[in-house]
Design an enzyme around this catalytic site. Structure first.
Site, mmCIF file in Angstrom:
data_model
loop_
_atom_site.group_PDB
_atom_site.id
_atom_site.type_symbol
_atom_site.label_atom_id
_atom_site.label_comp_id
_atom_site.label_asym_id
_atom_site.label_seq_id
_atom_site.Cartn_x
_atom_site.Cartn_y
_atom_site.Cartn_z
ATOM 1 N N HIS A 265 0.877 -1.177 0.000
ATOM 2 C CA HIS A 265 0.000 0.000 0.000
ATOM 3 C C HIS A 265 0.916 1.229 0.000
ATOM 4 C CE1 HIS A 265 -3.073 2.839 1.268
ATOM 5 N NE2 HIS A 265 -4.004 1.894 1.288
ATOM 6 N N ARG A 288 -7.113 9.905 -0.440
ATOM 7 C CA ARG A 288 -6.781 10.321 -1.810
ATOM 8 C C ARG A 288 -8.042 10.343 -2.667
ATOM 9 N NH1 ARG A 288 -3.244 5.941 -3.387
ATOM 10 N NH2 ARG A 288 -3.451 5.115 -1.278
HETATM 11 C C1 SIN Z 1 -8.162 -1.686 1.342
HETATM 12 O O1 SIN Z 1 -7.158 -2.292 1.678
HETATM 13 O O2 SIN Z 1 -9.023 -2.186 0.623
HETATM 14 C C2 SIN Z 1 -8.395 -0.265 1.757
HETATM 15 C C3 SIN Z 1 -7.345 0.185 2.686
HETATM 16 C C4 SIN Z 1 -7.364 1.663 2.805
HETATM 17 O O3 SIN Z 1 -8.158 2.180 3.602
HETATM 18 O O4 SIN Z 1 -6.587 2.325 2.121
#
Ligand code: SIN
Ligand code: FAD
Length: 496
Positions: A265, A288
């Site tokens: 991430h 974002r």
């Molecule tokens: C996700 O992992 O699907 C979302 C995580 C986030 O809140 O960026």
């Protein structure tokens, strides 16, 4: 013939996949469910989920503005990348596409299921790699993971102790198989150190159909993660530190797929008070989606709403933060997340928490350096539609700084430092659209392991190279419900 005295459905792991399976098994007529959880509390990584759950088409999406959402399947296939491109053999492609079809076509029903239970999912944002806003969360301050998990747990407890029981600190160490048919699972062996000296605790057994929902291995830093992706050593993680339970499935004949596909991430918060902490708070992607931008030395470097794979790839291609290099510390980058007043307002529930934790701080535009201010002026011109974004961003969420042509230097923005972070494991046990765990490889003739179903991050094959944000909570609900229903059916038909 129906069994007058059916065994319980056994669910292993009390994250969202396990809770969805447990609830659906009871709804489907199973007289009882036993939920075994290794940790002291239920919830797993699910309870930390921050951006929301995907669904399309739903009544909460703005069809008048964006058109009816029929592109979820296409977006998911595109995001799967090389695991589902033109070079992939037809039988493998078919199986992967089938898993995605079930996920996307049942997504609207998954949202309805949660809303009917009382979860608020009325706010919709667009996350990276999605062509439309389809990630649902509530309007209040409670993040979506916590509100979904607590609601489901409460509904399960309402069923009464005869129908539903949760045993915490109970680690399943083995799947039991039938002596006459070693490819059929008949129950589990588990240790519950609450009952005795943990070291000497004798294993206990439980018999019945099993739904396996033990989550991924993003927190298994020195175990499965080091085995499959040694190159990720030194990156921080959003996941609870804990070993993966994949070996328990493998010992019963399950096959694993895509284990090298680990999601980084792009935005884990670097807490200024403890920058070297290896388990970090996530800067939710919806920050974002609602308008936030990413800056490196005051300049944008990427379309912030590209897939995570792409955004993280661009950042990790840049030089690492200087203060960490050569110190033997974490591998981190120096990226600034910036929210204008519009994005701050749209994400108010989350922003309040991050400000309180010291992960974001407020500054006036006039206090930003000149490079950053110039970047924001240029970005405002893109938002106004006066020029195309150099990185291809076309969706700006609620950004409003300079959007009317006035660039207010007195406006307050929120800023915080973020860095790429291990977040999710796409790989896991091969399974099919009925949520049966298979002893065959992906693309081979399916060989379901009898008595065994799976759902959530423990399973593999849906997301390919990259999972879209919001699709993990979704897979937990969609496949958890299928697994629970199927296991209940098996329990009701089991021979007395
Ligand atoms: C996700 O992992 O699907 C979302 C995580 C986030 O809140 O960026
Ligand atoms: P988990 O929720 O991790 O639950 C698995 C449970 O199994 C754990 O409680 C574990 O202790 C237990 N267990 C493991 N082994 C055993 C064993 N041997 N015996 C008994 N119990 C065992 N996804 C989204 O879609 N949207 C989001 O907004 C989002 N935000 C996220 C934010 C954060 C910070 C994180 C970390 C993840 C986020 N994700 C999000 C991803 C998503 O939350 C997880 O991938 C998903 O919830 C996994 O659910 P699960 O039920 O498969 O596993």
């Amino acid at each position: 013939m129906a069994n007058p005295n059916p065994p319980p459905v056994i669910v292993v792991g009390a994250g969202l996949a396990g809770l969805s399976a447990a609830y659906s098994a009871l709804q489907a007529g199973s007289p009882s469910v036993r939920l075994l959880e290794r940790a002291a509390k239920p919830g797993g990584n699910s309870i930390k989920a921050s951006s929301g759950i995907n669904g399309a088409p739903t009544k909460y999406q703005n069809a008048a503005k964006y058109g009816v959402d029929n592109s979820f399947w296409d977006d998911t296939v595109r995001s799967a990348g090389t695991r589902l491109n033109a070079t992939v053999a037809e039988p493998i492609k078919k199986q992967r596409q089938g898993l995605i079809s079930t996920l996307t076509t049942r997504s609207a029903a998954a949202i309805d299921f949660l809303v009917d239970l009382g979860v608020d999912l009325s706010v919709v944002a667009q996350l990276g790699g999605h062509s439309k806003p389809r990630t649902h969360r509530g309007a209040g301050k409670t993040p979506p993971g916590a509100s979904i998990v607590t609601t489901l747990l409460a509904k399960l407890k309402d069923q009464g102790p005869d129908r539903f029981s949760l045993v915490t600190e109970a680690e399943v160490t083995k799947l039991l198989t039938s002596s006459s048919s070693p490819t059929t699972v008949t129950g589990v062996e588990y240790r519950n150190p609450q009952n005795a000296d943990p070291a000497a605790a004798p294993p206990q057994t439980l018999h019945g159909p099993v739904v396996f929902t033990t989550g991924g291995f993003g927190g298994d830093t020195h175990g499965l993660l080091a085995q499959y992706r040694p190159d990720l050593s030194g990156l921080p993680s959003t996941n609870d530190p804990r070993p993966g339970a994949h070996a328990v499935l493998s010992a019963a004949g399950a096959r694993l797929v895509d284990m090298e596909s680990v999601q980084i991430h792009p935005t884990g918060f670097v807490d200024p008070a403890s920058p070297q902490t290896p388990v970090k708070f996530l800067a939710a992607e919806m920050l974002r989606g609602e308008g936030g931008v990413l800056l490196v030395k005051g300049k944008r470097v990427v379309n912030e709403l590209e897939t995570r794979e792409k955004v993280s790839g661009v950042i990790m291609g840049l030089t690492q933060a200087e203060e960490e290099e050569g110190e033997g510390g974490l591998r981190q980058w120096d990226v600034q997340l910036l929210l204008d007043p519009g994005a701050t307002e749209a994400a108010a529930g989350h922003v309040g928490f991050y400000l309180w934790k010291g992960l974001l701080r407020k500054v006036k535009v006039s206090e930003l350096d000149e490079t950053t201010r110039e970047t924001l002026r240029e970005y405002a011109a893109v938002v106004r539609g006066e020029k195309e974004d150099a990185f291809g961003r076309v969706s700006f969420g609620h950004w409003r700084l300079g959007a009317d042509g006035e660039f207010d230097e007195d406006a307050e923005v929120c800023v915080g430092r973020v860095t790429p972070i291990v977040h999710f494991t796409m790989g896991g046990a091969v399974f099919n659209e009925q949520a049966q765990i298979l002893s065959s490889e992906l693309g081979e003739e399916e060989k379901p392991i009898g008595g065994l179903w799976g759902a959530g991050e423990i399973t593999g094959g849906i997301h390919g190279d990259n999972r879209l944000g919001g699709s993990s909570l979704l897979e937990c609900v969609v496949y958890g419900r299928i697994a629970g229903e199927q296991a209940a059916k098996a329990a009701l038909q089991a021979r007395a």
